[in-house]
Design a protein around this motif. Structure first.
Motif, mmCIF file in Angstrom:
data_model
loop_
_atom_site.group_PDB
_atom_site.id
_atom_site.type_symbol
_atom_site.label_atom_id
_atom_site.label_comp_id
_atom_site.label_asym_id
_atom_site.label_seq_id
_atom_site.Cartn_x
_atom_site.Cartn_y
_atom_site.Cartn_z
ATOM 1 N N THR A 70 0.804 -1.221 0.000
ATOM 2 C CA THR A 70 0.000 0.000 0.000
ATOM 3 C C THR A 70 0.838 1.274 0.000
ATOM 4 O O THR A 70 0.278 2.365 0.138
ATOM 5 N N ALA A 73 -0.332 3.997 -2.293
ATOM 6 C CA ALA A 73 -1.317 4.999 -1.891
ATOM 7 C C ALA A 73 -0.646 6.325 -1.537
ATOM 8 O O ALA A 73 -1.221 7.397 -1.753
ATOM 9 N N GLN A 76 0.352 7.967 -4.870
ATOM 10 C CA GLN A 76 -0.827 8.511 -5.536
ATOM 11 C C GLN A 76 -1.315 9.775 -4.841
ATOM 12 O O GLN A 76 -1.679 10.758 -5.502
ATOM 13 N N HIS A 81 5.429 9.785 -8.836
ATOM 14 C CA HIS A 81 5.435 8.390 -9.262
ATOM 15 C C HIS A 81 6.798 7.892 -9.754
ATOM 16 O O HIS A 81 6.892 6.759 -10.219
ATOM 17 N N CYS A 112 -3.934 -0.313 -13.732
ATOM 18 C CA CYS A 112 -4.391 1.039 -13.406
ATOM 19 C C CYS A 112 -5.841 1.228 -13.830
ATOM 20 O O CYS A 112 -6.364 0.487 -14.662
ATOM 21 N N LEU A 150 -10.500 -0.289 -10.714
ATOM 22 C CA LEU A 150 -9.644 0.675 -10.036
ATOM 23 C C LEU A 150 -10.116 2.082 -10.378
ATOM 24 O O LEU A 150 -10.609 2.321 -11.486
ATOM 25 N N GLY A 151 -9.943 3.016 -9.444
ATOM 26 C CA GLY A 151 -10.280 4.401 -9.716
ATOM 27 C C GLY A 151 -9.380 4.976 -10.797
ATOM 28 O O GLY A 151 -8.295 4.442 -11.073
ATOM 29 N N ASP A 153 -7.347 7.320 -10.909
ATOM 30 C CA ASP A 153 -5.993 7.689 -10.507
ATOM 31 C C ASP A 153 -5.327 6.617 -9.654
ATOM 32 O O ASP A 153 -4.286 6.855 -9.043
ATOM 33 N N GLU A 154 -5.910 5.434 -9.621
ATOM 34 C CA GLU A 154 -5.339 4.337 -8.831
ATOM 35 C C GLU A 154 -4.521 3.401 -9.715
ATOM 36 O O GLU A 154 -4.831 3.211 -10.897
ATOM 37 N N TYR A 155 -3.503 2.810 -9.121
ATOM 38 C CA TYR A 155 -2.734 1.780 -9.817
ATOM 39 C C TYR A 155 -2.070 0.875 -8.794
ATOM 40 O O TYR A 155 -1.961 1.194 -7.615
ATOM 41 N N ASP A 156 -1.645 -0.266 -9.257
ATOM 42 C CA ASP A 156 -0.836 -1.178 -8.452
ATOM 43 C C ASP A 156 0.236 -1.739 -9.366
ATOM 44 O O ASP A 156 0.069 -1.771 -10.598
#
Length: 375
Positions: A70, A73, A76, A81, A112, A150-151, A153-156
């Motif tokens: 996490t 988070a 983000q 990044h 993403c 995922l939102g 602006d979210e990524y993993d």
């Protein structure tokens, strides 16, 4: 009934944005190349010329896969990044070096909610930069757009790497002996473990990422986003150092990640031995005591979750201690003797301290953290 044709773009996937992201990341990926890399970015598979392995007596391939948890988070929330890739490489490639293997190549996977080419390129630039630092090639990867999952602006991200080591040079519990010294190597901070605890603590305290923290000398967000130190190249140089090898070499390495210092050290000790680690030999950086105090986190929980300022541990004979410390100092890594290994039936066990035996399915030796941290 629909009002008209539904395109892939209308469903939330922008193929053209993905192509632009690839174009933006090409230069940084190319800088991580090794001579063995065949082909370029964009193929269905990355290719690596393994003919050099024919000169090895008994090559053993080592592989590892991991993510950054996490901590994404924090990246983000701060909209930064270009450092999270260092965390990924640190988590993946440094695990390979534990057995003495030289990392050869790595691949990455980014999921993403929406492809923002500049953001993806920044993430990959960090991965490629860390691979270059580690001596490994970033030979491929995948960026997947998952709208609705995922939102925007979210990524993993996750990755996998492969390395190689001569069978006769594999490190591990089979080399560890009573009388060996436990050498701690400083971390750069939290690295990429325990962020679920850290984020819960700061949220409960109402702290914001832009809060200036005097103990850190910077904002909370900047401290939390500090990249994981990538040890691979420096550890391989340590293993190959003539003076270290002449003095008995390194017997085992432990990467202090999830589970903390004691559990990860126990994984590289053989059954029947006990390591006593003295907390008085180092002072954890302020971020650890701050998180502990802010959340009233029990010390045992902190130590099972965070690295407490120790990113790696080497187990080595007493004769190799001085040359090893000199080598590490020469590349800017603080290192100090923090304990010793004894036969379990001859070790002095502190009955007031927890004894950790093995971890993650490994039936290894036992470890105790004893005493109080230096102040």
């Amino acid at each position: 009934m629909t009002e008209g044709p539904i395109t892939y773009a209308a469903a939330g996937v922008d193929v053209e944005a993905g192509d632009r992201a690839v174009e933006l990341m090409k230069a940084s990926v190319a800088r991580s190349n090794r001579p063995e890399v065949l082909g370029g970015l964009g193929g269905f598979a990355g290719m690596f010329d393994a003919s050099a392995l024919r000169t090895m007596t008994r090559p053993v391939l080592a592989t590892s896969t991991d993510g950054v948890g996490t901590k994404v988070a924090i990246a983000q929330a701060m909209d930064r990044h270009d450092t999270i890739g260092y965390d990924l490489v640190g988590m993946v490639i440094d695990d390979i070096v534990v057995c003495g293997a030289e990392p050869l190549f790595m691949t990455d996977y980014i999921a993403c909610g929406r492809v923002v080419p500049e953001r993806i390129a920044a993430i990959v630039s960090g991965i490629a930069g860390a691979c270059t630092q580690a001596g490994a090639a970033l030979i491929g990867g995948e960026t997947a757009e998952h709208p609705g999952l995922l939102g925007v602006d979210e990524y993993d991200l996750a990755g996998a790497a492969t390395g190689v080591v001569e069978h006769a040079q594999v490190l591990g519990p089979h080399l560890v002996r009573p009388g060996d010294v436990v050498l701690g190597l400083a971390s750069s901070g939290l690295h990429a473990n325990g962020y679920s605890l850290v984020r819960r603590v700061i949220a409960a305290a109402g702290w914001q990422l832009d809060r200036e923290v005097a103990e850190f000398g910077r904002t909370l967000g900047e401290e939390l986003l500090t990249p994981t130190r990538v040890y691979a190249a420096d550890l391989l140089a340590l293993l190959r150092d003539p003076s270290v090898r002449a003095a008995g070499g390194i017997h085992a390495l432990s990467h202090v990640t999830g589970g903390g210092l004691a559990a990860n050290l126990a994984r590289v000790l053989p059954p029947g031995v006990h390591a006593s680690v003295r907390r008085s030999t180092w002072t954890p950086p302020p971020v650890f005591s701050t998180i502990g105090a802010l959340g009233a986190v029990p010390q045992a929980d902190l130590e099972r979750t965070l690295n407490m300022g120790v990113g790696f541990v080497a187990v080595l004979p007493q004769s190799a201690l001085e040359p090893a410390m000199r080598r590490l100092e020469s590349v800017g890594i603080d290192a100090w003797p923090m304990g010793e290994v004894r036969a379990a039936d001859a070790a002095e066990i502190d009955e007031s301290a927890e004894v950790v035996r093995g971890a993650k399915g490994v039936e290894g030796g036992s470890v105790q953290l004893i005493g109080a941290y230096a102040t």
